[in-house]
Scaffold this motif. Structure first.
Motif, short mmCIF file in Angstrom:
data_model
loop_
_atom_site.label_atom_id
_atom_site.label_comp_id
_atom_site.label_asym_id
_atom_site.label_seq_id
_atom_site.Cartn_x
_atom_site.Cartn_y
_atom_site.Cartn_z
N GLY A 93 0.72 -1.28 -0.05
CA GLY A 93 -0.05 0.16 -0.09
C GLY A 93 0.92 1.45 -0.04
N TYR A 94 2.01 1.23 -0.11
CA TYR A 94 2.88 2.62 -0.20
C TYR A 94 3.11 3.08 -1.67
N GLY A 95 2.42 2.35 -2.59
CA GLY A 95 2.36 3.20 -3.77
C GLY A 95 3.80 2.90 -4.68
N ASN A 96 4.01 3.85 -5.74
CA ASN A 96 5.09 3.54 -6.66
C ASN A 96 6.34 4.10 -5.96
N PRO A 97 7.48 3.71 -6.37
CA PRO A 97 8.75 4.28 -6.23
C PRO A 97 8.89 5.70 -7.07
N VAL A 98 9.50 6.63 -6.01
CA VAL A 98 9.73 7.83 -6.43
C VAL A 98 11.12 8.59 -6.22
N VAL A 99 11.83 8.86 -7.02
CA VAL A 99 13.23 9.23 -6.89
C VAL A 99 13.30 10.70 -7.33
N GLU A 100 13.86 11.59 -6.49
CA GLU A 100 13.95 12.99 -6.81
C GLU A 100 15.34 13.40 -6.83
N LEU A 101 15.84 14.10 -7.70
CA LEU A 101 17.15 14.34 -7.99
C LEU A 101 17.09 16.18 -7.96
N ASP A 102 18.00 16.45 -7.28
CA ASP A 102 18.49 17.91 -6.97
C ASP A 102 19.70 18.35 -7.56
N LEU A 103 19.62 18.80 -9.03
CA LEU A 103 20.99 18.84 -9.68
C LEU A 103 21.16 20.44 -10.19
N ASN A 105 20.22 22.96 -7.96
CA ASN A 105 18.85 23.56 -7.52
C ASN A 105 17.92 23.45 -8.62
N GLN A 106 17.87 22.45 -9.53
CA GLN A 106 16.88 22.17 -10.48
C GLN A 106 16.31 20.57 -9.92
N ILE A 107 15.03 20.65 -9.50
CA ILE A 107 14.39 19.45 -9.25
C ILE A 107 13.91 18.56 -10.27
N TRP A 108 14.03 17.42 -10.29
CA TRP A 108 13.66 16.48 -11.26
C TRP A 108 13.07 15.34 -10.21
N SER A 109 11.99 14.76 -10.87
CA SER A 109 11.45 13.68 -10.28
C SER A 109 11.03 12.47 -10.98
N SER A 110 11.44 11.33 -10.70
CA SER A 110 11.24 10.13 -11.62
C SER A 110 10.17 9.19 -10.80
N GLU A 111 9.38 8.52 -11.40
CA GLU A 111 8.60 7.57 -10.76
C GLU A 111 8.44 6.45 -11.61
N ILE A 112 8.51 5.40 -11.00
CA ILE A 112 8.52 4.06 -11.59
C ILE A 112 7.08 3.37 -11.40
N LYS A 113 6.43 3.33 -12.88
CA LYS A 113 4.99 3.19 -12.90
C LYS A 113 4.68 2.31 -13.92
N ASP A 114 3.97 1.19 -13.59
CA ASP A 114 3.80 -0.01 -14.67
C ASP A 114 4.90 -0.36 -15.42
N GLY A 122 10.34 19.31 -11.68
CA GLY A 122 9.54 19.52 -10.43
C GLY A 122 9.71 18.54 -9.54
N ALA A 123 9.07 18.92 -8.31
CA ALA A 123 9.48 18.28 -6.97
C ALA A 123 8.22 17.03 -7.12
N ASN A 124 8.34 16.14 -6.10
CA ASN A 124 7.24 15.31 -6.06
C ASN A 124 6.96 15.00 -4.27
#
Length: 184
Positions: A93-103, A105-114, A122-124
């Motif tokens: 029940g915790y959902g999908n994995p999400v990794v955030e990268l701060d490069l 001071n530019q924020i990127w988010s990656s989600e592993i889904k299906d 953008g932040a997540n």
């Protein structure tokens, strides 16, 4: 007779759920397993462009141009090399994995889904892990012969910071333990 029918029905439902769980854990393809093929380093064209006729690469120019042209392909290549293919949706029940990268001071988010990797600016709020590094360090990782070793050294040298945001049970349920063990 009605009691036995209810017991049989409950047994069948439990059996179906159990088989479904086994299927998801053992047979569902994810990011870098299965028919994905070879992923080309996004720096390839920049390296070719900055290589002279004798085969010497102008490393400083490659890094500089790589930082200027930094994009989502760079992030995905790094994450796949680090083992996000071992991550999966939590079965508890915790959902999908999400990794955030701060490069820088530019924020990127990656989600592993299906079974896919979805990355954007953008932040997540649901991030599990945050990686902080410069774009220059990320480009150097892309250029390294052994990215996993480069990242280990980068963390040890203080050039990269990895912060666990989610708790250990959540991280474990999404497969981060296997990814972590592969980076040791």
């Amino acid at each position: 007779m009605k009691k036995w029918l209810i017991i049989l029905l409950v047994f069948l439902v439990v059996l179906i759920l159990l088989l479904g769980g086994i299927y998801v854990v053992f047979f569902k393809k994810n990011v870098n397993k299965g028919g994905g093929g070879v992923i080309e380093n996004p720096m390839k064209q920049i390296i070719i462009k900055n290589t002279d006729a004798s085969g010497k690469v102008n490393a400083e120019a490659v890094v500089s141009e790589g930082v200027k042209e930094f994009n989502v392909q760079y992030i995905n290549y790094i994450l796949i090399a680090l083992g996000v293919g071992n991550l999966h949706k939590s079965l508890i029940g915790y959902g999908n994995p999400v990794v955030e990268l701060d490069l820088d001071n530019q924020i990127w988010s990656s989600e592993i889904k299906d079974g896919g990797l979805y990355t954007g600016l953008g932040a997540n709020d649901n991030k599990d892990l945050k990686i902080t590094m410069s774009k220059q360090e990320a480009v150097k990782a892309l250029l390294s012969q052994d990215m996993k070793q480069f990242m280990k050294d980068s963390v040890a040298n203080g050039n990269t910071k990895i912060e666990m945001i989610a708790g250990k049970p959540e991280l474990g349920s999404k497969g981060y333990l296997e990814m972590y063990n592969n980076l040791k």
